[in-house]
Design a protein around this motif. Structure first.
Motif, PDB file in Angstrom:
ATOM      1  N   ASP A 201      43.396  35.047  48.191  1.00 50.19           N
ATOM      2  CA  ASP A 201      43.314  34.359  46.905  1.00 50.19           C
ATOM      3  C   ASP A 201      43.337  35.311  45.725  1.00 50.19           C
ATOM      4  OD1 ASP A 201      43.187  31.699  47.819  1.00 50.19           O
ATOM      5  OD2 ASP A 201      41.085  31.945  48.361  1.00 50.19           O
ATOM      6  N   GLY A 202      43.607  36.592  45.976  1.00 51.16           N
ATOM      7  CA  GLY A 202      43.643  37.542  44.875  1.00 51.16           C
ATOM      8  C   GLY A 202      42.260  37.969  44.439  1.00 51.16           C
ATOM      9  N   HIS A 203      42.186  38.603  43.274  1.00 45.99           N
ATOM     10  CA  HIS A 203      40.930  39.154  42.783  1.00 45.99           C
ATOM     11  C   HIS A 203      39.905  38.056  42.494  1.00 45.99           C
ATOM     12  CE1 HIS A 203      43.215  42.677  42.704  1.00 45.99           C
ATOM     13  NE2 HIS A 203      43.219  42.979  41.419  1.00 45.99           N
ATOM     14  N   PRO A 204      38.618  38.393  42.569  1.00 44.36           N
ATOM     15  CA  PRO A 204      37.575  37.422  42.222  1.00 44.36           C
ATOM     16  C   PRO A 204      37.705  36.930  40.783  1.00 44.36           C
ATOM     17  CG  PRO A 204      36.622  39.314  43.379  1.00 44.36           C
ATOM     18  CD  PRO A 204      38.055  39.672  43.065  1.00 44.36           C
ATOM     19  N   ALA A 205      37.254  35.710  40.573  1.00 45.15           N
ATOM     20  CA  ALA A 205      37.393  35.084  39.256  1.00 45.15           C
ATOM     21  C   ALA A 205      36.695  35.881  38.167  1.00 45.15           C
ATOM     22  CB  ALA A 205      36.834  33.666  39.307  1.00 45.15           C
ATOM     23  N   GLU A 206      35.506  36.425  38.464  1.00 43.09           N
ATOM     24  CA  GLU A 206      34.762  37.154  37.434  1.00 43.09           C
ATOM     25  C   GLU A 206      35.494  38.411  36.978  1.00 43.09           C
ATOM     26  OE1 GLU A 206      31.529  35.644  40.396  1.00 43.09           O
ATOM     27  OE2 GLU A 206      33.609  36.351  40.463  1.00 43.09           O
ATOM     28  N   ILE A 207      36.270  39.008  37.884  1.00 38.60           N
ATOM     29  CA  ILE A 207      37.052  40.193  37.521  1.00 38.60           C
ATOM     30  C   ILE A 207      38.243  39.794  36.650  1.00 38.60           C
ATOM     31  CG2 ILE A 207      38.574  41.981  38.438  1.00 38.60           C
ATOM     32  CD1 ILE A 207      35.654  42.630  38.851  1.00 38.60           C
ATOM     33  N   MET A 208      38.969  38.782  37.086  1.00 37.58           N
ATOM     34  CA  MET A 208      40.144  38.353  36.328  1.00 37.58           C
ATOM     35  C   MET A 208      39.754  37.736  34.988  1.00 37.58           C
ATOM     36  SD  MET A 208      42.363  39.561  38.196  1.00 37.58           S
ATOM     37  CE  MET A 208      43.721  39.111  37.121  1.00 37.58           C
ATOM     38  N   ASP A 209      38.519  37.346  34.840  1.00 38.62           N
ATOM     39  CA  ASP A 209      38.030  36.847  33.562  1.00 38.62           C
ATOM     40  C   ASP A 209      38.267  37.882  32.465  1.00 38.62           C
ATOM     41  OD1 ASP A 209      36.768  35.086  31.824  1.00 38.62           O
ATOM     42  OD2 ASP A 209      34.764  35.842  32.274  1.00 38.62           O
ATOM     43  N   MET A 210      37.980  39.151  32.777  1.00 38.08           N
ATOM     44  CA  MET A 210      38.203  40.212  31.794  1.00 38.08           C
ATOM     45  C   MET A 210      39.683  40.502  31.614  1.00 38.08           C
ATOM     46  SD  MET A 210      35.142  42.978  32.373  1.00 38.08           S
ATOM     47  CE  MET A 210      35.186  42.983  34.168  1.00 38.08           C
ATOM     48  N   SER A 211      40.416  40.618  32.722  1.00 40.83           N
ATOM     49  CA  SER A 211      41.840  40.944  32.635  1.00 40.83           C
ATOM     50  C   SER A 211      42.602  39.897  31.831  1.00 40.83           C
ATOM     51  CB  SER A 211      42.444  41.041  34.035  1.00 40.83           C
ATOM     52  OG  SER A 211      41.882  42.116  34.752  1.00 40.83           O
ATOM     53  N   PHE A 212      42.332  38.639  32.098  1.00 42.63           N
ATOM     54  CA  PHE A 212      43.075  37.585  31.431  1.00 42.63           C
ATOM     55  C   PHE A 212      42.571  37.337  30.013  1.00 42.63           C
ATOM     56  CE2 PHE A 212      44.598  35.661  35.691  1.00 42.63           C
ATOM     57  CZ  PHE A 212      45.597  36.624  35.743  1.00 42.63           C
ATOM     58  N   ALA A 213      41.326  37.725  29.741  1.00 42.50           N
ATOM     59  CA  ALA A 213      40.865  37.713  28.351  1.00 42.50           C
ATOM     60  C   ALA A 213      41.659  38.737  27.548  1.00 42.50           C
ATOM     61  CB  ALA A 213      39.369  38.017  28.292  1.00 42.50           C
ATOM     62  N   ILE A 214      41.900  39.920  28.140  1.00 41.68           N
ATOM     63  CA  ILE A 214      42.738  40.927  27.496  1.00 41.68           C
ATOM     64  C   ILE A 214      44.145  40.364  27.261  1.00 41.68           C
ATOM     65  CG2 ILE A 214      43.876  43.155  27.811  1.00 41.68           C
ATOM     66  CD1 ILE A 214      41.046  43.687  27.250  1.00 41.68           C
ATOM     67  N   GLN A 215      44.697  39.680  28.269  1.00 40.53           N
ATOM     68  CA  GLN A 215      46.032  39.087  28.129  1.00 40.53           C
ATOM     69  C   GLN A 215      46.070  38.078  26.987  1.00 40.53           C
ATOM     70  OE1 GLN A 215      48.911  39.661  29.137  1.00 40.53           O
ATOM     71  NE2 GLN A 215      49.110  40.112  31.304  1.00 40.53           N
ATOM     72  N   ALA A 216      45.109  37.179  26.963  1.00 44.14           N
ATOM     73  CA  ALA A 216      45.112  36.119  25.956  1.00 44.14           C
ATOM     74  C   ALA A 216      45.002  36.693  24.547  1.00 44.14           C
ATOM     75  CB  ALA A 216      43.972  35.138  26.227  1.00 44.14           C
ATOM     76  N   LEU A 217      44.076  37.643  24.354  1.00 46.22           N
ATOM     77  CA  LEU A 217      43.895  38.240  23.037  1.00 46.22           C
ATOM     78  C   LEU A 217      45.078  39.128  22.651  1.00 46.22           C
ATOM     79  CD1 LEU A 217      40.082  39.123  23.125  1.00 46.22           C
ATOM     80  CD2 LEU A 217      41.194  37.175  22.003  1.00 46.22           C
ATOM     81  N   SER A 218      45.697  39.765  23.647  1.00 47.77           N
ATOM     82  CA  SER A 218      46.879  40.584  23.372  1.00 47.77           C
ATOM     83  C   SER A 218      48.053  39.712  22.935  1.00 47.77           C
ATOM     84  CB  SER A 218      47.256  41.400  24.611  1.00 47.77           C
ATOM     85  OG  SER A 218      46.275  42.377  24.895  1.00 47.77           O
ATOM     86  N   ALA A 219      48.193  38.555  23.569  1.00 48.42           N
ATOM     87  CA  ALA A 219      49.258  37.630  23.163  1.00 48.42           C
ATOM     88  C   ALA A 219      49.039  37.170  21.724  1.00 48.42           C
ATOM     89  CB  ALA A 219      49.314  36.444  24.121  1.00 48.42           C
TER      90      ALA A 219
END
Length: 416
Positions: A345-363
């Motif tokens: 299922d890929g990385h744990p949700a709590e980890i991707m929370d940070m990665s995708f927060a970076i993505q959203a704010l970068s967009a």
């Protein structure tokens, strides 16, 4: 053009449960979603995503949609798409073009369908959308105000374009943000790779010899978790500095030809091709297990392994058995694709929370900086990294110190 191309839209309720589960464990992204719903930073914009299509990335897509964007999404790996999650996004009104186990032709067609939506911002994982926008769909590049790249492999492709002065629009190297690589690459890959390997093989790790090929941040995490599970870890590197680092971290370091005869489990995580090849296969133990945690399925040379085999069969779901002429059996997991996503299922949700927060704010930064950025590869602004870190600490109930005015002056004054 159809609004979506998914395997079975009736799978949507199952996918929705998965998305709702990760949403409950992604507090940073939830806080950003509240801002996006209020401010609508992407109002009227078309945003395209090519990213491993599972629950956490689905939620990122929904957060971007909540900011007012018209979102089109596809996968970034034929084996990482979860059909029920794709169906759930389609049912929620996103343009979705992806299904599990797509052929090479289908995978490309799905990418092209996403580009048919004429995106103005791209969020890429591995660089496939950006590659098409610099080749077959070069005529569309002028419409793109910028984009974000999620992973190491994609950033390397962008660095090559940037060096040659061939980037056609500005890109942010999301992978290089501290709140991405320090946590996603190390803790996320370390945990999810072993989760994928263990659930696929149902074999113990303790007592085995694990060979980790590549000691970047992902390799560090995989080696650390293998050691914690009781394995003896060998690290192989081409970078002398990283090799010393692995040695001082307590691992045995040697070249891959030496390690080939010692390993029970091999995990490639380099971003390069042919890391394991015929010369290694010829030396491996009977029963050796091969897994890849690099983005593309070229790190383990599958054609050479196939050429050595007198028999090839499916031994277990996501486990291919290659029997060599001398009777030795070598097992390849998940077709040599990303084992943590193709067989997990890929990385744990709590980890991707940070990665995708970076993505959203970068967009959002790309949108706000439209027309102000050159056609170059940029680092993620420090304030985005800091913001995500503070939001994460807040979600954990952690308070940290802050410099006083005098301390700040002291730290920034060369005369003190």
């Amino acid at each position: 053009m159809p609004d979506y191309i998914v395997r079975n839209i009736n799978l949507a309720p199952s996918g929705r449960l998965k998305i709702d589960w990760v949403r409950a464990h992604m507090p940073v992204l939830n806080a950003i979603r509240e801002e996006f719903e209020r401010d609508k930073p992407f109002d009227g914009l078309r945003v395209a995503l090519s990213i491993h299509l599972e629950a956490k990335t689905a939620y990122l897509a929904e957060v971007v949609q909540a900011g007012g964007a018209k979102v089109a999404i596809t996968g970034s790996n034929p084996l990482s798409t979860q059909d029920d999650v794709a169906a759930a996004l389609a049912a929620a009104g996103l343009n979705v073009y992806a299904w599990y186990d797509a052929t090479g032709q289908e995978y490309k067609e799905h990418l092209l369908h996403v580009l048919d939506t004429r995106p103005q911002i791209v969020i890429d994982d591995g660089g496939d959308l950006v590659n098409l926008l610099h080749t077959e769909r070069k005529d569309q590049a002028a419409e793109v105000i910028g984009g974000c790249e999620e992973t190491t492999t994609g950033v390397r492709r962008l660095e090559a374009l940037d060096r040659e002065g061939k980037l056609l629009f500005p890109m942010l190297a999301v992978n290089n943000a501290f709140c991405k690589f320090l946590f996603d690459n190390r803790y996320g890959t370390g945990e999810s790779a072993w989760s994928g390997i263990m659930r696929t093989t149902n074999l113990v790790v303790a007592g085995k010899v694990v060979v980790v090929l590549g000691y970047g941040w992902c390799g560090k995490g995989i080696a650390m978790r293998a050691k914690g599970l009781g394995a003896r870890v060998i690290v192989c590197e081409v970078d002398p500095v990283r090799a010393i680092e692995a040695c001082m971290d307590g691992y045995q370091v040697m070249n891959s030809e030496q390690a080939a005869s010692q390993g029970d489990v091999f995990v490639t995580v380099t971003g390069c091709r042919d890391v394991l090849r015929q010369s290694h296969f010829n030396k491996m133990k009977d029963g050796a297990i091969l897994a890849n945690a690099g983005h593309f399925d070229v790190e383990i040379n599958k054609p050479e392994l196939t050429g050595l085999a007198v028999e090839r069969r499916l031994a277990r779901q996501n486990v291919e058995q290659y029997t060599l002429k001398d009777g030795r059996k070598i097992y390849l997991l998940a077709e040599g694709r990303l084992v943590n996503l193709a067989a997990g299922d890929g990385h744990p949700a709590e980890i991707m929370d940070m990665s995708f927060a970076i993505q959203a704010l970068s967009a959002r930064y790309i949108k706000e900086s439209a027309g102000k950025m050159s056609k170059k590869l940029y680092r993620v602004p420090e304030e985005i990294d800091q913001r995500v870190a503070y939001l994460k600490l807040k979600s954990l109930g952690i308070e940290i110190d802050h410099l006083t005015g005098e301390q700040s002056k002291y730290m920034n004054d060369w005369q003190e």
